[in-house]
Each structure stands twice: as C-alpha cells, then as structure tokens.
Design a protein around this motif. Structure first.
Motif, PDB file in Angstrom:
ATOM      1  N   HIS A 142       0.831  -1.201   0.000  1.00 56.51           N
ATOM      2  CA  HIS A 142       0.000   0.000   0.000  1.00 56.51           C
ATOM      3  C   HIS A 142       0.870   1.257   0.000  1.00 56.51           C
ATOM      4  O   HIS A 142       0.515   2.275  -0.603  1.00 56.51           O
ATOM      5  CB  HIS A 142      -0.892  -0.040   1.241  1.00 56.51           C
ATOM      6  CG  HIS A 142      -2.225   0.604   1.078  1.00 56.51           C
ATOM      7  ND1 HIS A 142      -2.859   1.222   2.136  1.00 56.51           N
ATOM      8  CD2 HIS A 142      -3.045   0.734   0.020  1.00 56.51           C
ATOM      9  CE1 HIS A 142      -4.030   1.685   1.715  1.00 56.51           C
ATOM     10  NE2 HIS A 142      -4.167   1.401   0.429  1.00 56.51           N
ATOM     11  N   PHE A 145       2.006   1.690  -3.546  1.00 60.64           N
ATOM     12  CA  PHE A 145       0.900   2.271  -4.314  1.00 60.64           C
ATOM     13  C   PHE A 145       0.843   3.785  -4.084  1.00 60.64           C
ATOM     14  O   PHE A 145       0.763   4.575  -5.031  1.00 60.64           O
ATOM     15  CB  PHE A 145      -0.396   1.588  -3.862  1.00 60.64           C
ATOM     16  CG  PHE A 145      -1.659   2.111  -4.464  1.00 60.64           C
ATOM     17  CD1 PHE A 145      -1.910   1.988  -5.822  1.00 60.64           C
ATOM     18  CD2 PHE A 145      -2.622   2.712  -3.668  1.00 60.64           C
ATOM     19  CE1 PHE A 145      -3.095   2.457  -6.374  1.00 60.64           C
ATOM     20  CE2 PHE A 145      -3.815   3.181  -4.212  1.00 60.64           C
ATOM     21  CZ  PHE A 145      -4.044   3.052  -5.569  1.00 60.64           C
ATOM     22  N   LEU A 149       1.760   6.744  -6.744  1.00 55.67           N
ATOM     23  CA  LEU A 149       0.756   7.764  -7.071  1.00 55.67           C
ATOM     24  C   LEU A 149       1.351   9.166  -6.998  1.00 55.67           C
ATOM     25  O   LEU A 149       1.059  10.021  -7.840  1.00 55.67           O
ATOM     26  CB  LEU A 149      -0.428   7.681  -6.095  1.00 55.67           C
ATOM     27  CG  LEU A 149      -1.474   6.594  -6.330  1.00 55.67           C
ATOM     28  CD1 LEU A 149      -2.404   6.506  -5.128  1.00 55.67           C
ATOM     29  CD2 LEU A 149      -2.271   6.867  -7.597  1.00 55.67           C
ATOM     30  N   GLN A 152       3.283   9.689 -10.089  1.00 60.04           N
ATOM     31  CA  GLN A 152       2.395   9.912 -11.231  1.00 60.04           C
ATOM     32  C   GLN A 152       1.825  11.342 -11.219  1.00 60.04           C
ATOM     33  O   GLN A 152       1.802  12.033 -12.227  1.00 60.04           O
ATOM     34  CB  GLN A 152       1.259   8.894 -11.178  1.00 60.04           C
ATOM     35  CG  GLN A 152       0.344   8.937 -12.374  1.00 60.04           C
ATOM     36  CD  GLN A 152      -0.747   7.892 -12.242  1.00 60.04           C
ATOM     37  OE1 GLN A 152      -1.481   7.887 -11.258  1.00 60.04           O
ATOM     38  NE2 GLN A 152      -0.844   7.009 -13.211  1.00 60.04           N
ATOM     39  N   MET A 181      -1.409  -1.175 -10.723  1.00 56.53           N
ATOM     40  CA  MET A 181      -2.614  -0.564 -10.142  1.00 56.53           C
ATOM     41  C   MET A 181      -2.648   0.941 -10.356  1.00 56.53           C
ATOM     42  O   MET A 181      -3.705   1.547 -10.455  1.00 56.53           O
ATOM     43  CB  MET A 181      -2.675  -0.846  -8.636  1.00 56.53           C
ATOM     44  CG  MET A 181      -3.251  -2.209  -8.327  1.00 56.53           C
ATOM     45  SD  MET A 181      -3.130  -2.592  -6.579  1.00 56.53           S
ATOM     46  CE  MET A 181      -4.313  -1.456  -5.886  1.00 56.53           C
ATOM     47  N   VAL A 182      -1.475   1.541 -10.369  1.00 55.33           N
ATOM     48  CA  VAL A 182      -1.405   2.984 -10.582  1.00 55.33           C
ATOM     49  C   VAL A 182      -1.555   3.312 -12.065  1.00 55.33           C
ATOM     50  O   VAL A 182      -1.854   4.444 -12.437  1.00 55.33           O
ATOM     51  CB  VAL A 182      -0.075   3.523 -10.000  1.00 55.33           C
ATOM     52  CG1 VAL A 182       0.158   4.970 -10.333  1.00 55.33           C
ATOM     53  CG2 VAL A 182      -0.062   3.319  -8.485  1.00 55.33           C
ATOM     54  N   GLY A 183      -1.362   2.319 -12.908  1.00 54.09           N
ATOM     55  CA  GLY A 183      -1.524   2.536 -14.341  1.00 54.09           C
ATOM     56  C   GLY A 183      -0.209   2.620 -15.101  1.00 54.09           C
ATOM     57  O   GLY A 183      -0.174   3.039 -16.246  1.00 54.09           O
ATOM     58  N   VAL A 321      -2.821  13.191  -3.489  1.00 51.20           N
ATOM     59  CA  VAL A 321      -3.316  12.130  -4.371  1.00 51.20           C
ATOM     60  C   VAL A 321      -4.673  11.630  -3.890  1.00 51.20           C
ATOM     61  O   VAL A 321      -5.319  10.836  -4.562  1.00 51.20           O
ATOM     62  CB  VAL A 321      -2.349  10.926  -4.453  1.00 51.20           C
ATOM     63  CG1 VAL A 321      -1.040  11.348  -5.077  1.00 51.20           C
ATOM     64  CG2 VAL A 321      -2.130  10.287  -3.082  1.00 51.20           C
ATOM     65  N   LYS A 323      -7.137   9.918  -0.750  1.00 48.24           N
ATOM     66  CA  LYS A 323      -7.000   9.015   0.393  1.00 48.24           C
ATOM     67  C   LYS A 323      -6.728   7.608  -0.124  1.00 48.24           C
ATOM     68  O   LYS A 323      -7.208   7.222  -1.182  1.00 48.24           O
ATOM     69  CB  LYS A 323      -8.289   9.005   1.236  1.00 48.24           C
ATOM     70  CG  LYS A 323      -8.435  10.243   2.121  1.00 48.24           C
ATOM     71  CD  LYS A 323      -9.544  10.103   3.140  1.00 48.24           C
ATOM     72  CE  LYS A 323      -9.234   9.161   4.273  1.00 48.24           C
ATOM     73  NZ  LYS A 323      -8.171   9.561   5.164  1.00 48.24           N
ATOM     74  N   VAL A 324      -5.907   6.848   0.630  1.00 46.01           N
ATOM     75  CA  VAL A 324      -5.657   5.466   0.233  1.00 46.01           C
ATOM     76  C   VAL A 324      -6.366   4.474   1.154  1.00 46.01           C
ATOM     77  O   VAL A 324      -6.432   3.289   0.864  1.00 46.01           O
ATOM     78  CB  VAL A 324      -4.153   5.126   0.132  1.00 46.01           C
ATOM     79  CG1 VAL A 324      -3.516   5.936  -0.998  1.00 46.01           C
ATOM     80  CG2 VAL A 324      -3.436   5.380   1.451  1.00 46.01           C
ATOM     81  N   LYS A 325      -6.866   4.957   2.285  1.00 47.82           N
ATOM     82  CA  LYS A 325      -7.719   4.123   3.125  1.00 47.82           C
ATOM     83  C   LYS A 325      -8.559   5.022   4.023  1.00 47.82           C
ATOM     84  O   LYS A 325      -8.332   6.225   4.069  1.00 47.82           O
ATOM     85  CB  LYS A 325      -6.925   3.106   3.949  1.00 47.82           C
ATOM     86  CG  LYS A 325      -6.116   3.693   5.093  1.00 47.82           C
ATOM     87  CD  LYS A 325      -5.337   2.612   5.829  1.00 47.82           C
ATOM     88  CE  LYS A 325      -6.202   1.594   6.544  1.00 47.82           C
ATOM     89  NZ  LYS A 325      -7.105   2.173   7.567  1.00 47.82           N
ATOM     90  N   SER A 326      -9.496   4.421   4.734  1.00 44.80           N
ATOM     91  CA  SER A 326     -10.312   5.198   5.651  1.00 44.80           C
ATOM     92  C   SER A 326      -9.449   5.752   6.784  1.00 44.80           C
ATOM     93  O   SER A 326      -8.485   5.117   7.208  1.00 44.80           O
ATOM     94  CB  SER A 326     -11.393   4.320   6.299  1.00 44.80           C
ATOM     95  OG  SER A 326     -12.422   4.062   5.386  1.00 44.80           O
ATOM     96  N   PHE A 327      -9.818   6.908   7.255  1.00 45.84           N
ATOM     97  CA  PHE A 327      -9.192   7.501   8.438  1.00 45.84           C
ATOM     98  C   PHE A 327      -7.695   7.738   8.257  1.00 45.84           C
ATOM     99  O   PHE A 327      -7.296   8.194   7.194  1.00 45.84           O
ATOM    100  CB  PHE A 327      -9.534   6.670   9.687  1.00 45.84           C
ATOM    101  CG  PHE A 327     -11.027   6.415   9.813  1.00 45.84           C
ATOM    102  CD1 PHE A 327     -11.936   7.471   9.814  1.00 45.84           C
ATOM    103  CD2 PHE A 327     -11.536   5.124   9.869  1.00 45.84           C
ATOM    104  CE1 PHE A 327     -13.308   7.246   9.901  1.00 45.84           C
ATOM    105  CE2 PHE A 327     -12.911   4.891   9.961  1.00 45.84           C
ATOM    106  CZ  PHE A 327     -13.785   5.955   9.970  1.00 45.84           C
TER     107      PHE A 327
END
Ligand SMILES: Cc1ncc(COP(=O)(O)O)c(C=O)c1O
Lengths: 492, 464
Positions: A142, A145, A149, A152, A181-183, A321, A323-327
């Motif tokens: 993560h 990722f 990002l 990118q 996943m980022v492309g 970029v 959020k990559v997860k909650s909170f």
C-alpha cells in the motif's frame, strides 16, 4: 496428534459464549419487522456455530499450539524480517487512550494521537533521510501504491507523459503489481551474476517515458547495490524518480539512508524493520516518505505542527493524491513502531542493524561448506545460499527443519519473494538481530543434522516433516471445489 | 561497545561477537558494510531521542494517551464507519497470544495448521454473514475492499465504467477515486432521493442505461445510516447487465437477510463492528465475498482444503496464481500483508456470539438506536433527515447549526454525533447519531437533556 478442527465441530445449539441482555430493553419483546423494509428481515438462521466461552478458549488455545510465531522459535524467513516483537510495545499500543479513541472525534480531542504521528513522521524522516511522511498506508504494498501515485501526480502536474516503471527481475511481486494498479507499464531489468542490477540493460531501458525505477536496497538477494550513486544519477539525468522499497531497511539503520542515496520516494514496512508483529499475515503498516518536492502529493490529511509545535491533521492539501484508506492509518501498529524507536534511540537502531548483518554473515560463513553462498561478497541482513549441492531437493530439505522447530527460510514458492529460474534451489535466510549466537548455532546444527540425514536416509527428508499434526502437504491446485464448498453442498 | 542495557535484547556478549567475527573472517562489524560507498554513508548517529527504559517509555505513552479523549472518557454517539461495540475479554485473551501475534502468513502449512484453520473458519463465517460462498482472508479495510471489488468487477465484465451511489461513506468514495483513477475506470454517480435517503430509482435507471457499467456499487446502511432496498438495486443492476457490488455493515446480518441473499454478486464489509477496537481508525478489516464463479478473480490469500502425503485432509494457502508474487503486474491486486490478526478477532467474536448472540446484539443495537432517535425527535425542531429505514445510526435534522450543538455537548463530556456537514455541505444542520448495545437508558436520558439544552442555547445565539 489430531488434525485441527473447525470451530463448527464444537457447535451445540442453545449454548452461548457471551450474555447479551439489558433489562431496560427486553429483546424478546422486540419486533424488528416494524421498521425493517419489507422482505429484508432475516427469517431463517445464518448458520453460525454456538459455542461456550470455555470451549472457545480451549479450542483457539489449542490452535495457537499449532501455529509457529517468533515467540515459538526461530523464523529465518528471508525478506520478512521476523525479528522479536517486544512485549512492551503491545502494552503501549493497547492503552485505553488510543484503543478507545474514535477516529471522527473532534481533532482537538486527539492531541496525543497527532503528536505521536508527528513524532513518528519526524523519526522516520531522520532514519531514512526523507523530508515528509504519511502514515496512512496499510502495508508495504500500500505504501508502494501511495508512493507511485505521488510520482504519477508529480509528472502529471509537470505535463510530462511518463508511463513506465523499471523494476529489477528480483523485485518483490508487490512492486510490479502496485505499479500496474497505478496505471504504469513495467519493464524488467535483469540481474548480473554478481547479484547486482545489470547497468547496461538499465541504461538502455531508461528513457523519456520512464517515470521511475523501483529498487530494494539491499536487494531481495541480500546484497547492497554498490552502484547506487551511479544508478541514482542516471535516473535523475533521465528526468525520472527513484523509488525505494523499504522492506530491507533493517540492514541500513544508522549506517546509510535512502534519502542520502538519492531516493525520492520510499516506503517502510513497520512490521519488518520496526518490530511490529506480523499477526499471522497482518496487519502491517507502510508509511510512505518523500523528498520535499513531492510532499504536497501525500494522502490527506497531512499531519503537521503549528507554529507552537502542536500537531494537527491538515485537510487543506489541494495537491494530495487523495485518500488510500479510511481515516489515518494503522494506529495500533504505528504506536508499536514508535515505542520501538523510542526504546532503542539512534544508537540502538544502529546496533540492531549491525547485529542483523553480523548474524546473517555468521550463518553464511558457518553454512558455506553445506550451502555455498550464491554471491561471494558480504551479505547484508540476509544471505542467499545454494541448496544445489545437497543430495536432496532444497524444497524437501527445508521441510525437515520444521521438525527442529525452525521455520524454513524463503524459497521459490515458499515465502514472499520472487526468484528467477537461476535461483531455483536458493534459500534466502534472514536470522534477524534478535537471535542470539546460541540460537544461531542451534540453527546451524539443525541444518547440518538434516544434511547428514539426507546423505544416509533421504526418505526421512523427502517425507518430512514428521512432528506436525499433518504430514507434508501436497497441493492439488485443480481442486477449487474443496476450497470453498463442502461435498454436502453447504458453503464451507 | 554500545550501552544497550535498555533495549531488552542485547543478545550477544562481546565474546560471542568476537567469535562470530572470527568465523566470518573479518576484524570488525564495520567491515561487513564495505559495499556501501563512503560518500553516501551517515557520518553521525541518528538524531533521535532515547533510548528509554521500559518504565520511562510507559510513562511517556501514558501521558500521550491521556491527551486523547475517548469513547470511555466521553459518552459517544460517533459512528460513520467505526462503531464502539463491546469486545469480550476472551477475544483479547486469544488474539494477544504470541503464537498468532508473531506468526507471518502461513507459507509453511505443516507448521501452521492452527492459523490456517482460523483463517479458513474466517472465510466460512464471513460467507454466512455476507451471504456468498467465496471469501478471502481479508483486505485492508472496508474502503479498500470496495475499491478492490470495483476493479474485480471491471475485470470480470471487461468494462471500465462503474455506477457508484453518491451516498457511500465519504472516505469510501475518496479511496474509490484514488484506486480507480490509475486503472482508467470512469465513475457514473447515482444520486439519492433527498426525502427517503435511499437511491433515487430514476437516477439509477439513468446511470445504468447511460453507462456501460461493470457494476453498481452501493452501501447499506449508507452514509446517512439509511438502509437501501438491496433486492431492488441488485435486480436493477442485473437488468442492465452490471454486477451488484454491495458494501454492508456485517452486524446487520444479525437481523436482516444477507446482501448475498438480496442478490448481490460481490459483497464487501468493514468488519470492525465484529470484535475490532476503534484504535483511532485502524487497523480494521475489509471482508469480501463473491459467487463461486468469480472466486478466481478474488484478491489476496485464500485458504483451502488440500491433502497431505498420507491422503489426510489439511489446510493450505491455495490458488496463489491470482496473487502478486506469481502474477506480478498481471495480478488483480497487489495485496500481500493483510489483516489476518483482525480476522482472528472476527472469528473469536462471532464464535462467542454465535447464532443467537449475533441476532440479539443486532436487535439490541436497532432497538436502542430507534429508542434514542425517537426520544431526540420529541425535542422541538428535531426530526429525522430521511424517512428511509435505518439500523443503528441515523441522520437527524436540528433546528440550528450542528457544529455549535456538538461543541456544547462536548463541553458536557458527550460526543453527540458527526456533523452532517462532513457528509454533505448542505447538511450543516444535521447530526449523524450512532447507538450500540453499550448505551444504557441513563446514557440516552443524559444525552437527550444535553441535546435539549444545547439546541436551546444555539437557537438563542443564532437569534442574537
Ligand atoms: C521486498 C519486499 N517488498 C515489498 C513487500 C510487501 O510488503 P507488504 O507485505 O507489507 O505489503 C515485501 C514483503 O512482503 C517484501 O519483502
């Protein structure tokens, strides 16, 4: 020795492991149908087991006996840094003031959290030589990722169309998977016979389309990438950025910092280097660090300090970029990492690294006659040894170690690392700094015993392990049916 | 020589280190680092505070912890994706066992049957709760579960558009945006009906027929706490050849039919309400389930039954060809480390609750929430913001701005709920109130009178 049983084997209808009552709200008198949308109430049973508390405790205590952790015995699983997880860190992480805090409380009521986040960010920046950190990513992958990002977004802001990420062929599988996943497109760089990046191919692949190079240093072969300055210069000359997979940071604390090597973005696996427990597969945490020019892109909120030094979550992050997860991240894990850093301090972290490298080289030296190292130079915190001259298959060999209470090292297909065909019999051994010399000697002895046995009784090796509740596992990958559905048709 | 007496694992006395260096054939540890160019080396000690003894560490941590208010220092009605449910001591007792805590992914199944059994039971239990047979060993959290499942639907359907309800939790939407951007997936918004709080059927038809959607992505309860009509939504998705991806609160399965039973093709959930502490936001657990026919597209670890050499059944990680370490850049997901320890907590929690316990605790949540919401709605000017059904959380409209009311409640030691403005800028006069089994009658009475006072004061201030 019994085969493990499902919790369903203890089911007795009508038994309960917990009492749920409130005299002010009698449950039986309730009529959920009154407010439930039509047809949405559940009429039949879900199919959960009913088990008493004592049965639950005995059952899972038994199952814990059929699990192997660092607390149980040696765990030299290369690339995973299975070091001891100090118990004090667990206590700190579970203090009420953190455990019962709700993430959506007014920010001012979470001052202890923000201050700890800010301190941990600063400490990580110091350890790695980066400028800014986010603690949001949930694991190493993560963090990759997240870091990719930022790369990118940086190029997008500059109007540069760069879509390729270069990755050594020895890279961990998460590297290419995160890039995809980022492309990004991935291009692989081969490894030389000395275990280092093939500079010629690297230079030929580097171009105006290259967004970055992802590198683990030391590599997943346990070697320091000596040409790192040259690599960094080449990447930057091409206008690309350099990404550091921090899975092997345990080899470098206090010795050399990724930021000083020229890396622009990195992630740290707290569950490896910073001793947070692996939890049977997680949760980990993958803080992502960047040089200052990338800081605006980190996930929101940014945890900053105000003029008075008080930390706070800053949602004003227009270039983020997202959020990559909650909170905010894996708080309970991050607290352990902070406790670890606080306990050791700068000198202790360096000592941990030195000991990790010492231990790996000691194993390598003592096992050399049996398992010749693939590379001559000193290894870092893990060593790659060849099982090619053993009289049995390396994959069988390591299974016998289980009978000696040792978790097998990383091999192709057993562990999280990707090795090319050249390393089919290679074992990646990472003892970590928390094994004493006595423990290492025991490990070495066990390797020798198994090797001796292989010469005289190969059958004992090929059918190992012999002391586990199940015999050697034969995977039949065609059997999807058995995976998820039992023969009686019910979901299993 | 380092003074490492504090760290608790200064394992090698000098004599051992000397013997080890000797065996290696170098004079100093320093020699082992000779591959690292001098120019880039750190020529000083890391500038970090410490080291600290264990008691000093604990003192510092306690001081920090004390600077956080919590759902124990305050009476809390906070929800919004994280809920304060009771966690039996038995869950902690097992989850803190070192054999589980300090293990890694069970790559060596022979010595990990216990852990594998736990994960296999997790898959089994979650398949019951989510209502679909194929379950993996977890992804990071509920939001990343939704995002991973969105991409999975795109791969299954080979399409690059998804229809997404506007009413999913804000963080979920933010994560979805982050995840899907790189994959080149377009999002078509589906609006809610402002009166019911559920998805607007006309907007839904429009979105699904306009886009060539791989999936319809909805959440129930949604960000307003309102339950969607899942059966109808799933049917609509299927009519337009889209998969129905549903995100649920798993506790609701205690009383409601599962999302799978309602017709969903892919279900995901934030499993935090099933035995995972609030932890100021994490770690939690993303659970995912799908139909058997799509199991080959699932991300992450899957435990399955295999055979051992003697032909006896055993457990192991299976079908790893889906995963990053085999498929690399062709894998549907990058996930490696996951939430296994939280999966253990969920297994423990569900085992302790059992069939009746889950029904009882879900019922209690609903009853108490309805009692509290009804009580607040007797206050002048307070009403539910939507008429749609709800479970244990609901958005209430106040006769005044919510921020002032919440601040006043906080001064009385109450976290009254979440400011509606966080959910939508137009909802600044609303609060999202969550109730769990832990709230007592007295808690509710106290909060109700505090709300009454706070609203009266806010109205007075607004009038002035
Ligand atoms: C070299 C390397 N990179 C990346 C990862 C991925 O980290 P995580 O499992 O935390 O996602 C790992 C570990 O599994 C690793 O060993």
């Amino acid at each position: 020795m019994t085969k493990t049983q499902s919790i369903y084997s203890l089911h007795r209808a009508g038994v309960s492991g917990t009492g749920i009552v409130d005299p002010d709200f009698p449950i039986d008198a309730l009529n959920t149908a009154a407010w439930m949308p039509e047809g949405e109430a559940r009429l039949g049973d879900l199919g959960l087991p009913e088990v008493s508390e004592i049965d639950v405790i005995r059952h899972f205590t038994r199952q814990s006996h059929e699990s192997h952790g660092v607390d149980t015995g040696s765990y030299p699983l290369g690339s995973c840094t299975m070091k001891y997880n100090p118990k004090r860190n667990d206590r700190m992480a579970q203090l009420d003031g953190f455990r019962y805090a709700h993430p959506l409380q007014p920010p001012a009521t979470l001052q202890g959290l923000w201050d700890t986040f800010a301190d941990l960010q600063d400490a990580l920046a110091e350890i790695t030589g980066m400028d800014a950190f986010t603690l949001q990513p949930a694991a190493g992958a993560h963090g990759e990722f997240t870091g990719l990002l930022t790369i990118q977004r940086y190029f997008a802001d500059r109007g540069e169309d760069r879509r390729t990420i270069l990755i050594p062929d020895s890279a961990h599988g998460t590297n290419p998977a995160s890039a995809a996943m980022v492309g990004f497109q991935c291009r692989l760089i081969p490894t030389t016979s000395r275990g280092l990046l093939d500079m010629e191919t690297f230079r030929s692949l580097l171009g105006p389309d290259t967004a970055g190079l992802m590198l683990t240093n030391p590599s997943t072969l346990g070697l320091f990438e000596e040409q790192i300055e040259e690599i960094a210069a080449a990447v930057h000359d091409a206008g690309a950025l350099l990404y550091y997979d921090g899975a092997n940071l345990n080899a470098l604390m206090g010795i050399v910092r990724p930021g000083d090597m020229g890396f622009d973005v990195i992630h740290v696996n707290t569950h490896k280097t910073l001793s947070t427990p692996h939890g049977g597969g997680g949760p980990g945490s993958g803080p992502c660090g960047v040089k200052s020019f990338l800081a605006p892109y980190l996930p929101a909120p940014h945890i900053r300090r105000d003029a008075a030094g008080k930390a706070f979550p800053d949602w004003d992050a227009p270039h983020s970029v997202g959020k990559v997860k909650s909170f905010y991240g894996h708080v309970e894990v991050l607290l352990r990492a902070w406790a670890y850093i606080r306990t050791l301090g700068g000198s202790g972290l360096r000592y941990a690294t030195e000991t990790a490298v010492l231990n790996a080289n000691y194993l390598k030296a003592r096992l050399a006659d049996l398992l010749p190292p693939l590379f001559e130079q000193h290894c870092m915190h893990e060593c790659l040894l060849s099982g090619g001259s053993l009289s049995v298959d390396a994959a069988d060999f390591v299974k016998r170690l289980i009978d000696f209470g040792i978790h097998p090292p990383t091999l192709v297909g057993a562990g999280c690392v990707h090795f090319g065909p050249d390393y089919r019999t290679a074992m990646l051994i990472e003892p970590t700094e928390t094994e004493s010399k006595a423990a290492l000697d025991l490990m070495i002895d066990s390797f020798r015993k198994v090797a001796n046995e292989a010469a005289v009784a190969p059958f004992m090796i090929e059918t190992a392990p012999h002391t586990t509740p199940v015999a050697k596992i034969v995977k039949d990958e065609s059997a999807w049916l058995s995976v998820l559905e039992t023969s009686d048709g019910s979901v299993s | 020589m380092h003074d490492n007496v504090h760290m608790g694992y200064d394992l090698q006395p000098d004599a051992d280190r000397a013997a080890m260096l000797d065996a290696i054939g170098v004079a100093t540890v320093e020699d082992l680092f000779s591959a690292i160019p001098k120019a880039i080396r750190l020529d000083r000690e890391l500038a970090l505070p410490g080291p600290l003894s264990e008691w000093a560490l604990e003192r510092e941590f306690r001081q920090r912890a004390a600077r956080n208010a919590t759902t124990r220092t305050h009476l809390s009605f906070l929800g919004g994706g994280a809920y304060d449910h009771y966690i039996p001591a038995a869950v902690d007792a097992i989850a803190n066992r070192g054999e589980f805590l300090t293990a890694y992914t069970p790559y060596q199944p022979e010595m990990s049957q216990g852990l594998l059994q736990v994960l296999h039971d997790f898959q089994k239990l979650m398949s019951k709760v989510l209502g679909l047979p194929a379950v993996n060993c977890s992804v990071y959290d509920g939001a990343t579960a939704m995002a991973e499942m969105a991409w999975m639907a795109c791969v299954i359907r080979n399409k690059r558009t998804v229809a997404v309800a506007r009413s999913i939790l804000p963080d979920y939407r933010a994560v979805l945006d982050t995840y899907l951007a790189g994959r080149g997936v377009a999002i078509v918004d589906v609006a809610s009906d402002p009166s019911s709080g559920t998805i607007d059927p006309n907007a839904l038809e429009l979105a699904l027929s306009a886009g060539d959607c791989a999936a319809l992505i909805v959440q129930s309860p949604n960000r307003f706490g309102v339950l969607e009509s899942l059966g109808e939504l799933c049917a609509a998705a299927h009519r337009h050849d889209a998969l129905a991806n549903v995100s649920v609160n798993p506790l609701l399965a205690g009383i409601a039919r599962t999302a799978g039973a309602a017709g969903a093709d892919i279900v995901c959930a934030e499993a935090q309400p099933l035995g995972i502490p609030l932890n100021a936001g994490g770690p939690y657990l993303g659970a995912v389930a799908t139909r058997s026919e799509y199991r080959g597209f699932l991300p992450g670890r899957i435990v399955g039954e295999v055979m051992d050499l003697k032909g006896e059944p055993a457990l192991a990680l299976v079908h790893e060809e889906r995963e990053q370490h085999v498929s690399r850049d062709r894998a549907t997901s990058h996930i490696c480390s996951n939430q296994a320890l939280l999966a253990l907590r969920v297994v423990l929690h569900l085992s302790l609750l059992g069939e009746q316990g889950l029904r009882r605790v879900a019922t209690l949540n609903a009853t108490k929430a309805h009692a509290f919401v009804d009580a607040l709605c007797t206050l002048p000017g307070v009403s539910r913001a939507h008429i749609g059904p709800y479970f244990n959380e609901s958005l209430l409209r106040l006769p005044c701005n919510a921020v002032a009311v919440l601040k006043a409640l906080e001064n009385e030691g109450i976290f009254g709920g979440i400011d509606g403005g966080r959910l939508d800028p137009s909802l600044g006069d609303c609060v999202l109130v969550a109730v769990t089994e832990m709230h007592s009658k007295q808690d509710m009475d106290r909060a109700k009178s505090a709300y009454a006072r706070a609203i009266a004061n806010a109205l007075e201030t607004e009038a002035a």
